[in-house]
Design an enzyme around this catalytic site. Structure first.
Site, PDB file in Angstrom:
ATOM      1  N   CYS A  33       0.981  -0.985  -0.201  1.00 26.74           N
ATOM      2  CA  CYS A  33       0.157  -0.036  -0.272  1.00 26.74           C
ATOM      3  C   CYS A  33       0.875   1.237   0.199  1.00 26.74           C
ATOM      4  CB  CYS A  33      -0.650  -0.365   1.114  1.00 26.74           C
ATOM      5  SG  CYS A  33      -2.000   1.136   1.682  1.00 26.74           S
ATOM      6  N   CYS A  36      -0.339   4.149   2.448  1.00 24.45           N
ATOM      7  CA  CYS A  36       0.125   3.156   3.861  1.00 24.45           C
ATOM      8  C   CYS A  36       2.104   3.580   4.132  1.00 24.45           C
ATOM      9  CB  CYS A  36       0.408   2.366   3.971  1.00 24.45           C
ATOM     10  SG  CYS A  36      -1.617   1.360   3.865  1.00 24.45           S
TER      11      CYS A  36
END
Length: 109
Positions: A33, A36
């Site tokens: 991600c 993230c």
């Protein structure tokens, strides 16, 4: 992972988060991600600056599907604040540090 944050898992989530005597910010993330990864340094800075009031843990959603599913985590990054075993705040997505600090003001102010 920053020095001020620690990893939690399906196995340790209850002890690390639900039974904590202070609010816990859980960063639900995954290695693939991008957002993230962009948020990670901000989370580390907040954890370091406010460790007296807020515990910060990271949960890899790929490795810990049980907890992610239990709390309905469908998009990441998702940040949940738990207090006394309950979710008291949910923040989804990436935001600049000042905005995130403002979102967390009730817990770190």
């Amino acid at each position: 992972m920053g020095a001020a944050t620690k990893d939690t898992s399906d196995a340790t989530f209850e002890a690390d988060v639900l039974k904590s005597d202070k609010p816990v910010l859980v960063d639900f993330w995954a290695p693939w991600c991008g957002p993230c990864k962009a948020l990670a340094p901000v989370i580390d800075e907040i954890a370091a600056a406010h460790s007296d009031k807020l515990t910060v843990v990271k949960l890899n959603t790929d490795d810990n599907p049980q907890t992610s599913q239990k709390y309905g985590i469908t998009g990441i990054p998702t940040l949940n604040v738990y207090q006394n075993g309950e979710v008291v705040k949910t923040i989804v997505g990436v935001m600049p540090k000042p905005k995130l600090v403002k979102e967390l003001e009730a817990f770190i102010g």
